[in-house]
Design an enzyme around this catalytic site. Structure first.
Site, PDB file in Angstrom:
ATOM      1  N   ALA A  66       0.261  -9.957   9.947  1.00  0.00           N
ATOM      2  CA  ALA A  66       0.906 -11.409   9.916  1.00  0.00           C
ATOM      3  C   ALA A  66       1.723 -11.534   8.756  1.00  0.00           C
ATOM      4  CB  ALA A  66      -0.273 -12.317   9.956  1.00  0.00           C
ATOM      5  N   GLY A 111      -2.793  -8.088  11.248  1.00  0.00           N
ATOM      6  CA  GLY A 111      -2.555  -8.554  12.768  1.00  0.00           C
ATOM      7  C   GLY A 111      -2.005  -7.276  13.466  1.00  0.00           C
ATOM      8  N   GLU A 114      -4.840  -5.437  14.490  1.00  0.00           N
ATOM      9  CA  GLU A 114      -5.739  -6.397  15.507  1.00  0.00           C
ATOM     10  C   GLU A 114      -5.091  -6.455  16.789  1.00  0.00           C
ATOM     11  OE1 GLU A 114      -5.615  -9.284  12.424  1.00  0.00           O
ATOM     12  OE2 GLU A 114      -7.817  -9.606  12.593  1.00  0.00           O
ATOM     13  N   GLU A 134      -6.454  -7.010   4.415  1.00  0.00           N
ATOM     14  CA  GLU A 134      -6.638  -8.540   4.003  1.00  0.00           C
ATOM     15  C   GLU A 134      -7.219  -8.820   2.972  1.00  0.00           C
ATOM     16  OE1 GLU A 134      -6.867  -7.371   7.330  1.00  0.00           O
ATOM     17  OE2 GLU A 134      -5.878  -8.624   8.626  1.00  0.00           O
TER      18      GLU A 134
HETATM   19  N1  CAA Z   1       4.533  -9.899   6.010  1.00  0.00           N
HETATM   20  C1  CAA Z   1       5.853 -10.144   5.707  1.00  0.00           C
HETATM   21  N2  CAA Z   1       6.540  -9.169   5.153  1.00  0.00           N
HETATM   22  C2  CAA Z   1       6.415  -8.072   5.341  1.00  0.00           C
HETATM   23  C3  CAA Z   1       5.081  -7.601   5.677  1.00  0.00           C
HETATM   24  C4  CAA Z   1       4.175  -8.631   6.025  1.00  0.00           C
HETATM   25  N3  CAA Z   1       2.935  -8.359   6.575  1.00  0.00           N
HETATM   26  N4  CAA Z   1       4.984  -6.256   5.794  1.00  0.00           N
HETATM   27  C5  CAA Z   1       6.041  -5.782   5.350  1.00  0.00           C
HETATM   28  N5  CAA Z   1       6.894  -6.859   5.078  1.00  0.00           N
HETATM   29  C6  CAA Z   1       8.187  -6.766   4.613  1.00  0.00           C
HETATM   30  C7  CAA Z   1       8.347  -6.385   3.100  1.00  0.00           C
HETATM   31  O1  CAA Z   1       8.300  -7.479   2.371  1.00  0.00           O
HETATM   32  C8  CAA Z   1       9.898  -5.922   2.810  1.00  0.00           C
HETATM   33  O2  CAA Z   1      10.502  -6.965   2.832  1.00  0.00           O
HETATM   34  P1  CAA Z   1      11.898  -6.869   1.974  1.00  0.00           P
HETATM   35  O3  CAA Z   1      12.808  -5.725   2.323  1.00  0.00           O
HETATM   36  O4  CAA Z   1      12.594  -8.213   2.401  1.00  0.00           O
HETATM   37  O5  CAA Z   1      11.479  -6.904   0.581  1.00  0.00           O
HETATM   38  C9  CAA Z   1       9.791  -5.037   4.147  1.00  0.00           C
HETATM   39  O6  CAA Z   1       9.002  -5.638   5.200  1.00  0.00           O
HETATM   40  C10 CAA Z   1       9.852  -3.649   4.028  1.00  0.00           C
HETATM   41  O7  CAA Z   1       8.470  -3.614   3.423  1.00  0.00           O
HETATM   42  P2  CAA Z   1       7.979  -2.634   2.073  1.00  0.00           P
HETATM   43  O8  CAA Z   1       9.363  -2.638   1.170  1.00  0.00           O
HETATM   44  O9  CAA Z   1       6.791  -2.895   1.727  1.00  0.00           O
HETATM   45  O10 CAA Z   1       8.040  -1.128   2.627  1.00  0.00           O
HETATM   46  P3  CAA Z   1       6.965  -0.038   2.209  1.00  0.00           P
HETATM   47  O11 CAA Z   1       7.370   1.251   3.240  1.00  0.00           O
HETATM   48  O12 CAA Z   1       7.326   0.137   0.839  1.00  0.00           O
HETATM   49  O13 CAA Z   1       5.534  -0.489   2.495  1.00  0.00           O
HETATM   50  C11 CAA Z   1       3.654  -1.391   3.874  1.00  0.00           C
HETATM   51  C12 CAA Z   1       5.112  -0.532   3.903  1.00  0.00           C
HETATM   52  C13 CAA Z   1       2.708  -0.405   3.193  1.00  0.00           C
HETATM   53  C14 CAA Z   1       3.376  -1.478   5.237  1.00  0.00           C
HETATM   54  C15 CAA Z   1       3.888  -2.796   2.927  1.00  0.00           C
HETATM   55  O14 CAA Z   1       4.962  -3.287   3.472  1.00  0.00           O
HETATM   56  C16 CAA Z   1       2.813  -3.453   3.185  1.00  0.00           C
HETATM   57  O15 CAA Z   1       1.520  -3.407   2.593  1.00  0.00           O
HETATM   58  N6  CAA Z   1       2.683  -4.833   3.874  1.00  0.00           N
HETATM   59  C17 CAA Z   1       1.899  -5.604   4.115  1.00  0.00           C
HETATM   60  C18 CAA Z   1       0.886  -5.186   5.019  1.00  0.00           C
HETATM   61  C19 CAA Z   1      -0.527  -6.125   4.947  1.00  0.00           C
HETATM   62  O16 CAA Z   1      -1.047  -6.548   3.945  1.00  0.00           O
HETATM   63  N7  CAA Z   1      -0.766  -6.592   6.297  1.00  0.00           N
HETATM   64  C20 CAA Z   1      -1.652  -7.501   6.483  1.00  0.00           C
HETATM   65  C21 CAA Z   1      -1.163  -8.979   6.626  1.00  0.00           C
HETATM   66  S1  CAA Z   1      -2.381 -10.331   6.404  1.00  0.00           S
HETATM   67  C22 CAA Z   1      -2.872 -10.401   8.066  1.00  0.00           C
HETATM   68  O17 CAA Z   1      -2.379  -9.787   8.794  1.00  0.00           O
HETATM   69  C23 CAA Z   1      -3.999 -11.507   8.419  1.00  0.00           C
HETATM   70  C24 CAA Z   1      -4.501 -11.496   9.753  1.00  0.00           C
HETATM   71  O18 CAA Z   1      -5.267 -10.809   9.878  1.00  0.00           O
HETATM   72  C25 CAA Z   1      -4.072 -12.514  10.790  1.00  0.00           C
END
Ligand code: CAA
Length: 260
Positions: A66, A111, A114, A134
């Site tokens: 998400a 998400g 999921e 999360e």
């Molecule tokens: N939400 C918003 N933006 C996201 C995102 C997310 N879940 N995942 C990645 N992005 C964005 C980053 O902010 C980045 O944007 P910018 O270029 O504008 O800075 C872009 O995507 C590329 O990401 P990274 O630069 O971080 O890429 P990376 O290769 O260094 O890392 C990754 C990749 C390990 C997937 C890392 O992006 C990451 O950890 N993302 C978050 C994953 C996460 O925590 N997901 C769970 C979300 S909570 C949820 O889903 C709740 C639920 O159950 C409903």
């Protein structure tokens, strides 16, 4: 239909839904969730379709979760609303009568993982990474991950993944039963299409019944679940497809199922 965050494409009886926000690694913002819901309605009402593949745009991610930027300032009430939408959309995915295949082509986190868990079959590319991170953000999975992952891989493995928040690579995901097969990235879609094409040839009413009985039965007691199977089995004897399938076998030819 002009979608902004997804693509819905058709290859005859096969639909392909692509989450298409590659700059944010296909993270689910409210708009994307809304568009997935719309697309699933369209798929549900199109009687020609017999299978759906779900994937992510680009080479890096299926769906990275998400959208954290949208969630950061949410109040508990807003978060409850957001999770409600996620649950509604994912339930719709899970209960589509046609078989669904997740082509996990990179990160499937939160998400995104999921979403894959709502699909009937999950295949992954060698570079895929799956997880429910999360707790690293101070929350828990909110779109069904705590429940669907637990049902799929068991309590202890689910707890390990959810408590640590760590991702597993595709090989480990296969080892724990989270994905069915691991393919080189450039062969993933071809593999998913070939599985889908197999399913297109089977009786669609039979697949829909099998899916319904498996899904409902898995959460119930064996006796009621077996009764459900008996109902599904017997109902199919009222279909043209049953006559066609069995006659085709006896006449040593391929069946031509019509879905009625
Ligand atoms: N939400 C918003 N933006 C996201 C995102 C997310 N879940 N995942 C990645 N992005 C964005 C980053 O902010 C980045 O944007 P910018 O270029 O504008 O800075 C872009 O995507 C590329 O990401 P990274 O630069 O971080 O890429 P990376 O290769 O260094 O890392 C990754 C990749 C390990 C997937 C890392 O992006 C990451 O950890 N993302 C978050 C994953 C996460 O925590 N997901 C769970 C979300 S909570 C949820 O889903 C709740 C639920 O159950 C409903």
């Amino acid at each position: 239909m002009g979608y902004e965050t997804i693509r819905l494409e058709y290859e005859e009886q096969l639909a392909i839904l692509t989450i298409d926000r590659p700059k944010a690694l296909n993270a689910f913002n409210a708009k994307a969730l809304q568009e997935v819901e719309l697309a699933l309605r369209v798929v549900h009402h199109n009687a020609q379709l017999r299978a759906l593949i779900v994937t992510g745009s680009g080479e890096k991610a299926f769906v990275a979760g998400a959208d954290i930027a949208e969630m950061v300032e949410m109040t508990p009430t807003q978060a409850r609303e957001f999770a409600g939408i996620g649950h509604r959309v994912f339930h719709m995915m899970e209960t589509l009568s046609i078989p669904t295949i997740a082509a996990v082509n990179g990160f499937a986190l939160g998400g995104g993982c999921e979403l894959a868990l709502c699909c009937d079959l999950i295949y992954a590319s060698e570079n895929a990474k799956l997880g429910l991170p999360e707790v690293t953000l101070g929350v828990i999975p909110g779109f069904g991950g705590t429940q669907r992952l637990t049902r799929l891989v068991g309590r202890v493995r689910a707890k390990e993944l959810i408590f640590t928040g760590e991702m597993v690579d595709a090989a480990k995901a296969k080892e724990i039963g989270l994905v069915l097969e691991v393919l080189p990235a450039d062969r993933l879609m071809e593999h998913c299409r070939s599985v889908a094409h197999k399913l297109l040839k089977r009786g669609p009413l039979a697949i829909a019944q099998a899916k319904r009985v498996i899904e409902f039965g898995a959460d119930g007691d064996l006796r009621s679940a077996n009764e459900l199977e008996r109902q599904g089995f017997s109902m199919l004897f009222g279909s043209e497809d049953q006559r066609e399938g069995m006659r085709a076998f006896l006449e040593k030819r391929q069946p031509m199922f019509k879905g009625r």
